[in-house]
Design an enzyme around this catalytic site. Structure first.
Site, short mmCIF file in Angstrom:
data_model
loop_
_atom_site.label_atom_id
_atom_site.label_comp_id
_atom_site.label_asym_id
_atom_site.label_seq_id
_atom_site.Cartn_x
_atom_site.Cartn_y
_atom_site.Cartn_z
N LYS A 187 -13.09 2.49 -2.14
CA LYS A 187 -14.04 2.87 -1.09
C LYS A 187 -15.18 3.69 -1.69
O LYS A 187 -16.35 3.49 -1.36
CB LYS A 187 -13.33 3.69 0.00
N HIS A 217 7.35 -27.03 1.05
CA HIS A 217 6.61 -28.10 0.39
C HIS A 217 5.48 -27.57 -0.49
O HIS A 217 4.62 -28.34 -0.91
CB HIS A 217 6.07 -29.07 1.44
N GLU A 229 0.82 -1.21 0.00
CA GLU A 229 0.00 0.00 0.00
C GLU A 229 0.85 1.26 0.00
O GLU A 229 0.43 2.31 -0.50
CB GLU A 229 -0.93 -0.02 1.22
#
Length: 465
Positions: free
Chosen positions: A433, A319, A290
């Site tokens: 937003k 793994h 960000e």
């Protein structure tokens, strides 16, 4: 002391691949500029996170609340998202018992359970509400602006439940951590006489873990807040040097910047070899992404800059991911997070001496195995010419975690200078937003909502049903 081993980032260790030491040396001048710019913005008050290690009255206020009204609760629930939640989760994972919320009151020394609700998935949220005893729970609503859709929707639901259960007594079960002066949470606190703690106006959410955002939950759960802040102060002091070779935050930022922009490795993997440090990597992902992922530079030029942070976990992801890191594209750096001394270790019994595949484990410990696997992975990556470095803390305790948070925050603002972007803003997040508000019917966004719906209709032919 926290150490940074960057040998395996350099071409001298990687058979010609990696960063040329002369190129790193040439970054010293650019770093002095980055350091001076950062110091200027810090001294002007623009970068308030630097001062959080000093504590002050807010810390006294937090401790008074934690030791007073906070003692009345068996559960502390943090309602927040992003920077309002990730730091608290990292603190809980690193510094509390791994099964903290499952321990009984006596085993927790009567400190409250600590829950962090950082999403609005209705299945998870409703299940939690069905489980928690509201009468024994404090809800800490964390939003600097008070306008975060996810957090405020959680709050509205909780408030209704509390009022139905407790009547006017609901106020005692709420705490707002928000801007000291403005925003809807601050206004609601005044209107409804709800307790508050301030987030300094010059501290952004992803830089707020050492403010009341992280310190209040930490203090209520019995974490040593003074040690956290001491570690942060010591790291900030260590990073006052404008000599790249002695400044760990500067060196981390310079190496990652060079790897991304000059050595075609813009993917930055953080790989803790410790379950306790696992969520530090989650916190770092937000901080790095960000802060540095920006369309424009500080002077307004279009640049589309930013590295991509990735979380991994050793030894688990040996793994699942390491095959890619060993033999895939040379587009990644790997930063190992390690603890030198495990607080507890478990011995591996000697058994099956006639089976070599098992016999070699006997007489060692799980801590030895985990560290050996990390060292082996470092060495294997280096042999394949893959850039990697190691940040090591002496032990995972409050002092070390405070220092680690501060180091990575300072590194982020240095990196912002190198990229030419402002690490303190997030215009891309703000656009999302606004669109959310529009879709949900907030006044003033009808045109945006119509455009969004029209765009969705045009694309409908390309939806498989």
């Amino acid at each position: 002391m926290i150490s940074l081993d960057y040998n395996n980032m350099l071409s001298t260790r990687l058979g010609g691949r990696g960063i040329d030491p002369a190129r790193l040396e040439a970054m010293a001048g650019r770093f002095r500029d980055a350091h001076a710019d950062t110091a200027s913005r810090r001294d002007s008050g623009e970068m308030g996170f630097f001062a959080l290690g000093d504590g002050g009255e807010t810390v006294s206020e937090i401790q008074r609340f934690a030791e007073g009204a906070g003692q009345a609760f068996s559960n502390l629930v943090v309602l927040g998202i992003g920077g309002s939640a990730l730091g608290t989760t990292a603190l809980r994972t690193a510094l509390l018992h791994p099964l903290w919320n499952e321990l009984d009151d006596e085993a927790r020394e009567f400190f409250p359970r600590l829950h962090v609700l950082d999403n609005v998935d209705p299945a998870t949220f409703s299940a939690f509400l069905d489980h928690v005893d509201l009468r024994r729970t404090l809800f800490n609503v964390v939003s600097k602006s008070g306008g975060t859709a996810e957090t405020m929707s959680q709050y509205l639901i909780i408030r209704e439940r509390l009022q139905a259960e407790l009547g006017d007594g609901y106020r005692r079960h709420l705490l707002f951590t928000t801007d000291p002066e403005k925003g809807v949470l601050r206004a609601l606190a005044r209107e409804e006489e709800i307790a508050t703690l301030p987030v300094p106006s010059n501290v952004g959410g992803r830089f707020s873990v050492l403010s009341a955002v992280g310190l209040l939950p930490a203090a209520m759960a019995g974490i040593d807040v003074a040690a956290l802040l001491e570690g942060a102060r010591e790291m900030a002091k260590r990073c006052e040097s404008d000599d790249l070779r002695t400044n760990p935050a500067g060196m981390f930022a310079a190496l990652q910047y060079l790897a991304a922009t000059e050595y075609a490795a813009p993917i930055h993997v953080m790989m803790p070899y410790s379950d306790r440090l696992r969520d530090v990597a989650d916190w770092f992902r937000q901080l790095w992404a960000e802060s540095l992922g920006k369309q424009n530079t500080r002077d307004g030029s279009e640049v589309f800059a930013g590295p991509t942070p990735v979380k991994s976990l050793g030894a688990t992801d040996q793994h699942s991911q390491v095959q890619l890191y060993m033999e895939g594209p040379f587009d990644k750096t790997i930063t190992f997070l390690a603890e030198r001394d495990f607080e507890k270790d478990v011995q591996i019994p000697s058994a099956y001496p006639h089976h070599a595949e098992l016999a070699y484990l006997g007489g060692h410990s799980m801590g030895e195995l985990l560290r050996t696997e990390m060292l082996a992975t470092e060495a294997a990556l280096a042999q394949r010419g893959r850039m990697n470095m190691t940040i090591e803390v002496p032990r995972v305790d409050a002092h070390a975690i405070g220092g680690l948070f501060m180091m990575l925050q300072i590194a982020t603002v240095y990196a912002g200078h190198f990229y030419g972007v402002d690490p303190l803003d997030q215009p891309g997040v703000e656009l999302g937003k606004q669109l959310t508000y529009g879709i949900m019917g907030r006044p003033g966004f009808e045109e945006q909502r119509a455009e969004w719906e029209s765009r969705a209709a045009k694309d409908d032919a390309f939806v498989l049903r």
